[in-house]
Write a protein that holds these residues in place. Structure first.
Motif, PDB file in Angstrom:
ATOM      1  N   GLU A  34       7.478  -0.211  -0.215  1.00  0.00           N
ATOM      2  CA  GLU A  34       7.403   0.048   1.228  1.00  0.00           C
ATOM      3  C   GLU A  34       8.741   0.546   1.768  1.00  0.00           C
TER       4      GLU A  34
ATOM      5  N   GLU B 112      -4.680   1.114   3.827  1.00  0.00           N
ATOM      6  CA  GLU B 112      -4.097   0.042   3.009  1.00  0.00           C
ATOM      7  C   GLU B 112      -3.340   0.622   1.804  1.00  0.00           C
TER       8      GLU B 112
ATOM      9  N   ARG C  53      -0.433   2.957   2.932  1.00  0.00           N
ATOM     10  CA  ARG C  53       0.380   2.216   3.911  1.00  0.00           C
ATOM     11  C   ARG C  53       0.558   3.000   5.221  1.00  0.00           C
TER      12      ARG C  53
END
Ligand code: SAM
Ligand code: SF4
Length: 335
Positions: free
Chosen positions: A35, A136, A139
Protein backbone atom coordinates in the motif's frame (compact mmCIF):
# COMPACT_ATOMS: atom_id res chain seq x y z
CA UNK A 1 22.26 1.76 -39.57
CA UNK A 2 21.15 -1.82 -38.95
CA UNK A 3 23.42 -3.90 -36.73
CA UNK A 4 23.92 -7.69 -36.59
CA UNK A 5 21.01 -9.33 -34.71
CA UNK A 6 21.09 -10.13 -31.00
CA UNK A 7 21.55 -13.86 -30.44
CA UNK A 8 21.98 -15.20 -26.91
CA UNK A 9 24.25 -18.10 -25.83
CA UNK A 10 21.36 -20.56 -26.25
CA UNK A 11 20.81 -19.51 -29.90
CA UNK A 12 17.66 -17.56 -29.07
CA UNK A 13 17.19 -14.42 -31.19
CA UNK A 14 16.12 -11.42 -29.10
CA UNK A 15 13.31 -9.75 -31.00
CA UNK A 16 11.04 -8.51 -28.24
CA UNK A 17 11.73 -5.69 -25.76
CA UNK A 18 9.44 -4.78 -22.89
CA UNK A 19 10.00 -1.38 -21.37
CA UNK A 20 8.77 -0.25 -18.00
CA UNK A 21 8.52 3.50 -18.55
CA UNK A 22 7.65 4.25 -14.93
CA UNK A 23 7.50 2.33 -11.65
CA UNK A 24 4.57 4.49 -10.51
CA UNK A 25 0.93 3.61 -10.73
CA UNK A 26 -2.49 5.00 -9.89
CA UNK A 27 -3.50 1.57 -8.49
CA UNK A 28 -1.97 -0.54 -5.71
CA UNK A 29 -2.92 -4.10 -6.70
CA UNK A 30 -2.45 -6.33 -3.68
CA UNK A 31 -0.38 -8.95 -5.55
CA UNK A 32 1.83 -6.33 -7.18
CA UNK A 33 2.49 -3.54 -4.70
CA UNK A 34 2.33 -2.81 -1.02
CA UNK A 35 0.00 0.00 0.00
CA UNK A 36 2.81 2.37 0.83
CA UNK A 37 5.33 2.02 -1.93
CA UNK A 38 8.56 3.95 -2.14
CA UNK A 39 9.03 4.92 -5.74
CA UNK A 40 12.22 5.88 -7.51
CA UNK A 41 13.21 9.52 -7.31
CA UNK A 42 12.12 11.19 -10.54
CA UNK A 43 15.72 12.31 -11.15
CA UNK A 44 16.77 8.65 -11.55
CA UNK A 45 14.42 8.09 -14.46
CA UNK A 46 15.61 8.10 -18.03
CA UNK A 47 14.08 10.93 -19.99
CA UNK A 48 11.72 10.03 -22.81
CA UNK A 49 14.45 11.08 -25.25
CA UNK A 50 16.86 8.65 -23.58
CA UNK A 51 14.28 5.87 -23.69
CA UNK A 52 13.84 6.65 -27.39
CA UNK A 53 17.59 6.31 -27.97
CA UNK A 54 17.74 3.03 -26.08
CA UNK A 55 14.74 1.50 -27.82
CA UNK A 56 16.01 2.68 -31.19
CA UNK A 57 19.35 0.97 -30.49
CA UNK A 58 17.53 -2.31 -29.79
CA UNK A 59 15.47 -1.88 -32.96
CA UNK A 60 18.60 -1.48 -35.09
CA UNK A 61 19.76 -4.77 -33.53
CA UNK A 62 16.70 -6.73 -34.59
CA UNK A 63 14.03 -6.01 -31.98
CA UNK A 64 10.70 -6.07 -33.85
CA UNK A 65 8.22 -5.83 -31.03
CA UNK A 66 8.03 -3.23 -28.26
CA UNK A 67 5.68 -3.52 -25.33
CA UNK A 68 5.35 -0.45 -23.14
CA UNK A 69 4.50 -1.28 -19.56
CA UNK A 70 5.16 -0.18 -16.00
CA UNK A 71 3.97 0.57 -13.32
CA UNK A 72 1.17 2.16 -15.24
CA UNK A 73 2.66 3.40 -18.52
CA UNK A 74 -0.12 5.90 -19.18
CA UNK A 75 0.58 7.86 -15.98
CA UNK A 76 4.07 8.79 -17.18
CA UNK A 77 4.05 12.48 -18.13
CA UNK A 78 4.37 13.07 -21.86
CA UNK A 79 4.07 9.37 -22.68
CA UNK A 80 2.26 10.10 -25.93
CA UNK A 81 5.32 11.86 -27.34
CA UNK A 82 7.25 8.64 -26.71
CA UNK A 83 4.65 6.61 -28.63
CA UNK A 84 4.74 9.20 -31.41
CA UNK A 85 8.54 8.89 -31.55
CA UNK A 86 8.38 5.08 -31.74
CA UNK A 87 5.86 5.31 -34.58
CA UNK A 88 8.69 6.26 -36.95
CA UNK A 89 10.08 2.74 -36.56
CA UNK A 90 6.67 1.30 -37.45
CA UNK A 91 6.61 3.50 -40.52
CA UNK A 92 10.11 2.42 -41.57
CA UNK A 93 9.06 -1.23 -41.20
CA UNK A 94 11.86 -2.02 -38.71
CA UNK A 95 9.33 -2.37 -35.92
CA UNK A 96 6.45 -4.79 -36.53
CA UNK A 97 4.45 -4.11 -33.39
CA UNK A 98 4.12 -1.35 -30.82
CA UNK A 99 1.85 -2.24 -27.96
CA UNK A 100 1.22 -1.69 -24.27
CA UNK A 101 -0.02 -3.31 -21.10
CA UNK A 102 -2.19 -1.02 -19.05
CA UNK A 103 -4.62 -1.04 -16.15
CA UNK A 104 -7.03 0.85 -18.42
CA UNK A 105 -7.66 3.81 -16.15
CA UNK A 106 -6.34 6.39 -18.65
CA UNK A 107 -7.62 4.81 -21.85
CA UNK A 108 -10.52 7.20 -22.29
CA UNK A 109 -7.92 9.95 -22.55
CA UNK A 110 -5.36 8.15 -24.73
CA UNK A 111 -7.03 5.41 -26.80
CA UNK A 112 -7.63 7.48 -29.92
CA UNK A 113 -4.09 8.91 -29.97
CA UNK A 114 -2.58 5.48 -29.42
CA UNK A 115 -4.51 4.09 -32.37
CA UNK A 116 -3.45 7.09 -34.47
CA UNK A 117 0.27 6.38 -33.93
CA UNK A 118 -0.13 2.76 -35.02
CA UNK A 119 -0.90 0.79 -31.86
CA UNK A 120 -3.26 -2.02 -32.89
CA UNK A 121 -3.63 -4.24 -29.85
CA UNK A 122 -3.41 -3.59 -26.14
CA UNK A 123 -3.51 -5.68 -22.99
CA UNK A 124 -5.74 -4.47 -20.18
CA UNK A 125 -5.63 -6.02 -16.72
CA UNK A 126 -9.01 -6.85 -15.17
CA UNK A 127 -9.11 -9.47 -12.43
CA UNK A 128 -12.75 -9.13 -11.42
CA UNK A 129 -16.02 -7.66 -12.74
CA UNK A 130 -17.36 -6.96 -9.29
CA UNK A 131 -17.08 -3.28 -8.26
CA UNK A 132 -16.36 -3.95 -4.61
CA UNK A 133 -13.83 -6.70 -5.30
CA UNK A 134 -12.13 -4.53 -7.91
CA UNK A 135 -11.74 -1.76 -5.35
CA UNK A 136 -10.42 -4.31 -2.85
CA UNK A 137 -7.79 -5.89 -5.10
CA UNK A 138 -6.57 -2.66 -6.75
CA UNK A 139 -6.97 -0.68 -3.50
CA UNK A 140 -7.25 2.60 -5.46
CA UNK A 141 -8.97 1.61 -8.69
CA UNK A 142 -12.54 2.00 -9.93
CA UNK A 143 -13.94 -0.68 -12.23
CA UNK A 144 -16.33 1.70 -14.04
CA UNK A 145 -13.41 3.89 -15.13
CA UNK A 146 -11.54 0.88 -16.50
CA UNK A 147 -14.59 -0.46 -18.34
CA UNK A 148 -15.13 2.97 -19.84
CA UNK A 149 -11.47 2.98 -20.90
CA UNK A 150 -11.92 -0.39 -22.58
CA UNK A 151 -14.99 0.94 -24.39
CA UNK A 152 -12.91 3.91 -25.60
CA UNK A 153 -10.24 1.52 -26.86
CA UNK A 154 -12.81 -0.45 -28.85
CA UNK A 155 -14.29 2.76 -30.28
CA UNK A 156 -10.79 3.74 -31.39
CA UNK A 157 -10.43 0.41 -33.20
CA UNK A 158 -7.93 -1.15 -30.78
CA UNK A 159 -8.07 -4.88 -30.19
CA UNK A 160 -8.24 -5.58 -26.47
CA UNK A 161 -6.85 -8.57 -24.64
CA UNK A 162 -7.80 -8.93 -21.01
CA UNK A 163 -5.21 -10.18 -18.52
CA UNK A 164 -6.58 -11.66 -15.31
CA UNK A 165 -4.38 -12.90 -12.48
CA UNK A 166 -5.80 -16.16 -11.10
CA UNK A 167 -6.23 -15.66 -7.37
CA UNK A 168 -7.43 -18.41 -5.11
CA UNK A 169 -10.47 -17.50 -3.07
CA UNK A 170 -10.77 -14.21 -4.92
CA UNK A 171 -11.79 -14.57 -8.55
CA UNK A 172 -12.32 -18.34 -8.64
CA UNK A 173 -16.07 -17.75 -8.57
CA UNK A 174 -15.83 -15.37 -11.54
CA UNK A 175 -14.17 -17.70 -14.01
CA UNK A 176 -17.29 -18.06 -16.16
CA UNK A 177 -18.40 -14.47 -15.73
CA UNK A 178 -15.04 -13.18 -16.99
CA UNK A 179 -15.01 -15.72 -19.83
CA UNK A 180 -18.54 -14.88 -20.96
CA UNK A 181 -17.92 -11.13 -20.77
CA UNK A 182 -14.87 -11.49 -23.02
CA UNK A 183 -16.77 -13.72 -25.45
CA UNK A 184 -19.61 -11.21 -25.67
CA UNK A 185 -17.38 -8.16 -26.13
CA UNK A 186 -14.84 -9.83 -28.41
CA UNK A 187 -11.79 -9.64 -26.12
CA UNK A 188 -9.16 -12.33 -25.99
CA UNK A 189 -8.54 -13.42 -22.42
CA UNK A 190 -5.39 -14.61 -20.70
CA UNK A 191 -5.11 -15.95 -17.19
CA UNK A 192 -1.84 -15.45 -15.32
CA UNK A 193 -0.57 -17.49 -12.42
CA UNK A 194 0.46 -15.28 -9.53
CA UNK A 195 4.24 -15.01 -9.39
CA UNK A 196 6.52 -14.62 -6.39
CA UNK A 197 7.43 -10.98 -6.97
CA UNK A 198 7.81 -8.36 -4.28
CA UNK A 199 8.00 -9.01 -0.58
CA UNK A 200 4.48 -9.94 0.44
CA UNK A 201 5.45 -12.90 2.55
CA UNK A 202 5.43 -16.57 1.75
CA UNK A 203 2.23 -17.52 3.53
CA UNK A 204 0.15 -14.94 1.71
CA UNK A 205 1.73 -15.85 -1.63
CA UNK A 206 0.91 -19.53 -1.29
CA UNK A 207 -2.63 -18.62 -0.21
CA UNK A 208 -3.12 -16.66 -3.43
CA UNK A 209 -1.77 -19.34 -5.71
CA UNK A 210 -4.48 -20.87 -7.91
CA UNK A 211 -2.71 -23.24 -10.34
CA UNK A 212 -3.98 -22.76 -13.88
CA UNK A 213 -4.18 -26.53 -14.22
CA UNK A 214 -7.11 -26.33 -11.80
CA UNK A 215 -8.58 -23.29 -13.54
CA UNK A 216 -8.38 -25.10 -16.88
CA UNK A 217 -10.11 -28.18 -15.47
CA UNK A 218 -12.89 -25.96 -14.12
CA UNK A 219 -13.28 -24.27 -17.52
CA UNK A 220 -13.52 -27.71 -19.15
CA UNK A 221 -16.60 -28.55 -17.06
CA UNK A 222 -18.58 -26.10 -19.18
CA UNK A 223 -16.61 -25.63 -22.42
CA UNK A 224 -14.73 -27.82 -24.90
CA UNK A 225 -11.09 -26.70 -24.87
CA UNK A 226 -9.26 -27.10 -28.17
CA UNK A 227 -5.48 -26.74 -27.83
CA UNK A 228 -3.98 -24.22 -30.25
CA UNK A 229 -0.43 -24.36 -31.59
CA UNK A 230 -0.09 -20.52 -31.35
CA UNK A 231 3.22 -19.53 -29.80
CA UNK A 232 4.46 -16.04 -29.15
CA UNK A 233 7.90 -16.97 -27.85
CA UNK A 234 6.44 -16.19 -24.45
CA UNK A 235 4.93 -18.10 -21.59
CA UNK A 236 1.37 -18.27 -22.90
CA UNK A 237 -0.33 -21.42 -24.13
CA UNK A 238 -3.65 -21.03 -25.93
CA UNK A 239 -6.92 -22.90 -26.34
CA UNK A 240 -10.06 -22.12 -28.29
CA UNK A 241 -13.43 -22.65 -26.65
CA UNK A 242 -15.41 -24.65 -29.21
CA UNK A 243 -18.75 -23.23 -28.02
CA UNK A 244 -17.85 -19.51 -28.23
CA UNK A 245 -14.88 -19.54 -30.63
CA UNK A 246 -12.88 -17.30 -28.28
CA UNK A 247 -9.18 -17.71 -27.59
CA UNK A 248 -8.04 -18.19 -24.01
CA UNK A 249 -4.40 -17.96 -22.93
CA UNK A 250 -2.71 -19.43 -19.89
CA UNK A 251 0.50 -17.96 -18.55
CA UNK A 252 1.92 -20.58 -16.24
CA UNK A 253 5.44 -19.61 -15.31
CA UNK A 254 5.30 -21.88 -12.29
CA UNK A 255 3.91 -25.07 -13.72
CA UNK A 256 5.20 -24.93 -17.26
CA UNK A 257 8.67 -24.28 -18.51
CA UNK A 258 8.68 -21.85 -21.40
CA UNK A 259 12.24 -20.57 -21.19
CA UNK A 260 13.58 -22.48 -24.18
CA UNK A 261 11.69 -20.26 -26.61
CA UNK A 262 12.26 -16.97 -24.75
CA UNK A 263 12.86 -14.11 -27.20
CA UNK A 264 12.56 -11.16 -24.82
CA UNK A 265 14.40 -8.89 -22.44
CA UNK A 266 13.11 -6.19 -20.11
CA UNK A 267 14.25 -2.64 -19.65
CA UNK A 268 13.41 -0.54 -16.59
CA UNK A 269 12.79 3.19 -16.50
CA UNK A 270 16.30 3.72 -15.07
CA UNK A 271 18.01 1.86 -17.90
CA UNK A 272 18.57 -1.48 -16.20
CA UNK A 273 18.25 -4.42 -18.55
CA UNK A 274 16.91 -7.66 -17.08
CA UNK A 275 17.76 -10.61 -19.26
CA UNK A 276 15.28 -12.85 -17.37
CA UNK A 277 12.20 -11.94 -15.32
CA UNK A 278 13.08 -14.61 -12.78
CA UNK A 279 16.78 -13.89 -12.25
CA UNK A 280 18.52 -11.01 -10.50
CA UNK A 281 21.26 -10.46 -13.08
CA UNK A 282 20.97 -6.99 -14.52
CA UNK A 283 22.99 -4.83 -16.91
CA UNK A 284 23.25 -1.07 -16.56
CA UNK A 285 22.61 0.65 -19.88
CA UNK A 286 22.25 4.15 -18.44
CA UNK A 287 25.99 4.65 -17.94
CA UNK A 288 27.00 3.81 -21.54
CA UNK A 289 23.98 5.76 -22.79
CA UNK A 290 25.01 8.89 -20.91
CA UNK A 291 28.73 8.49 -21.44
CA UNK A 292 28.59 9.43 -25.11
CA UNK A 293 26.25 10.76 -27.77
CA UNK A 294 27.66 8.06 -30.02
CA UNK A 295 25.95 4.64 -29.70
CA UNK A 296 29.06 2.44 -29.98
CA UNK A 297 29.47 1.87 -26.22
CA UNK A 298 25.73 1.36 -25.85
CA UNK A 299 25.68 -1.30 -28.56
CA UNK A 300 28.62 -3.05 -26.86
CA UNK A 301 26.86 -2.97 -23.49
CA UNK A 302 23.68 -4.43 -25.00
CA UNK A 303 25.63 -7.24 -26.68
CA UNK A 304 27.55 -8.00 -23.48
CA UNK A 305 24.24 -8.20 -21.59
CA UNK A 306 22.62 -10.54 -24.13
CA UNK A 307 25.70 -12.76 -23.93
CA UNK A 308 24.75 -13.29 -20.24
CA UNK A 309 21.09 -14.16 -20.81
CA UNK A 310 20.49 -17.20 -18.61
CA UNK A 311 18.92 -20.41 -19.77
CA UNK A 312 15.85 -19.95 -17.57
CA UNK A 313 14.31 -19.01 -14.26
CA UNK A 314 13.91 -20.94 -11.02
CA UNK A 315 10.38 -20.13 -9.82
CA UNK A 316 8.96 -23.15 -8.06
CA UNK A 317 6.12 -23.53 -5.56
CA UNK A 318 6.57 -27.28 -5.16
CA UNK A 319 6.62 -28.82 -1.71
CA UNK A 320 4.83 -25.76 -0.35
CA UNK A 321 7.83 -23.49 -0.34
CA UNK A 322 8.46 -20.51 -2.57
CA UNK A 323 11.73 -20.96 -4.40
CA UNK A 324 13.24 -18.53 -6.83
CA UNK A 325 11.50 -15.69 -4.98
CA UNK A 326 12.28 -12.27 -6.44
CA UNK A 327 12.40 -9.36 -4.02
CA UNK A 328 11.70 -6.76 -6.68
CA UNK A 329 8.15 -5.86 -7.59
CA UNK A 330 6.52 -6.60 -10.91
CA UNK A 331 6.01 -2.86 -11.42
CA UNK A 332 9.81 -2.47 -11.41
CA UNK A 333 10.60 -4.78 -14.31
CA UNK A 334 7.17 -4.52 -15.91
CA UNK A 335 4.77 -7.40 -16.30
N1 SAM B 1 -0.13 -1.42 -14.78
C1 SAM B 1 -0.26 -2.22 -15.94
C2 SAM B 1 -1.25 -3.34 -15.73
O1 SAM B 1 -1.61 -3.61 -14.60
O2 SAM B 1 -1.63 -3.96 -16.72
C3 SAM B 1 1.05 -2.76 -16.47
C4 SAM B 1 2.04 -3.27 -15.46
S1 SAM B 1 1.53 -4.69 -14.53
C5 SAM B 1 2.96 -4.97 -13.52
C6 SAM B 1 1.57 -5.94 -15.78
C7 SAM B 1 0.85 -7.24 -15.47
O3 SAM B 1 1.52 -7.88 -14.42
C8 SAM B 1 -0.59 -7.07 -15.05
O4 SAM B 1 -1.42 -7.87 -15.88
C9 SAM B 1 -0.60 -7.58 -13.63
O5 SAM B 1 -1.81 -8.19 -13.32
C10 SAM B 1 0.55 -8.54 -13.63
N2 SAM B 1 1.13 -8.79 -12.31
C11 SAM B 1 1.52 -7.91 -11.36
N3 SAM B 1 2.02 -8.53 -10.29
C12 SAM B 1 1.94 -9.86 -10.55
C13 SAM B 1 2.30 -11.05 -9.84
N4 SAM B 1 2.85 -10.99 -8.63
N5 SAM B 1 2.07 -12.24 -10.43
C14 SAM B 1 1.51 -12.32 -11.67
N6 SAM B 1 1.17 -11.25 -12.40
C15 SAM B 1 1.37 -10.03 -11.84
FE1 SF4 C 1 -0.35 -0.93 -11.00
FE2 SF4 C 1 -0.43 -2.80 -12.86
FE3 SF4 C 1 0.83 -3.26 -10.53
FE4 SF4 C 1 -1.81 -3.08 -10.55
S1 SF4 C 1 -0.59 -4.64 -11.59
S2 SF4 C 1 -0.43 -2.05 -9.11
S3 SF4 C 1 -2.18 -1.59 -12.11
S4 SF4 C 1 1.42 -1.80 -12.04
Amino acid sequence: MMQPPLIDPFARAISYLRISVTDRCDFRCAYCMTEHMTFLPKADLLTLEELDRLCSAFITMGVEKLRITGGEPLVRKGILTFFEAMARHLQSGALKELTLTTNGSQLRKYARDLAAVGVKRINVSVDTLDDAKFAEITRWGRLSQVLDGIAAAKEAGLQVKINAVALKGFNESELFRLTEWCARDGHDLTFIEVMPMGDMGEAQRLDQYWPLKELRAELATRFTLVDLPDRTGGPARYVRLAETGQRIGFITPLTHNFCESCNRVRLTCTGELYMCLGQEDVADLRAPLRASADDTALHQAIRAAIARKPKGHDFDYSRQAVKGQMTRHMSHTGG
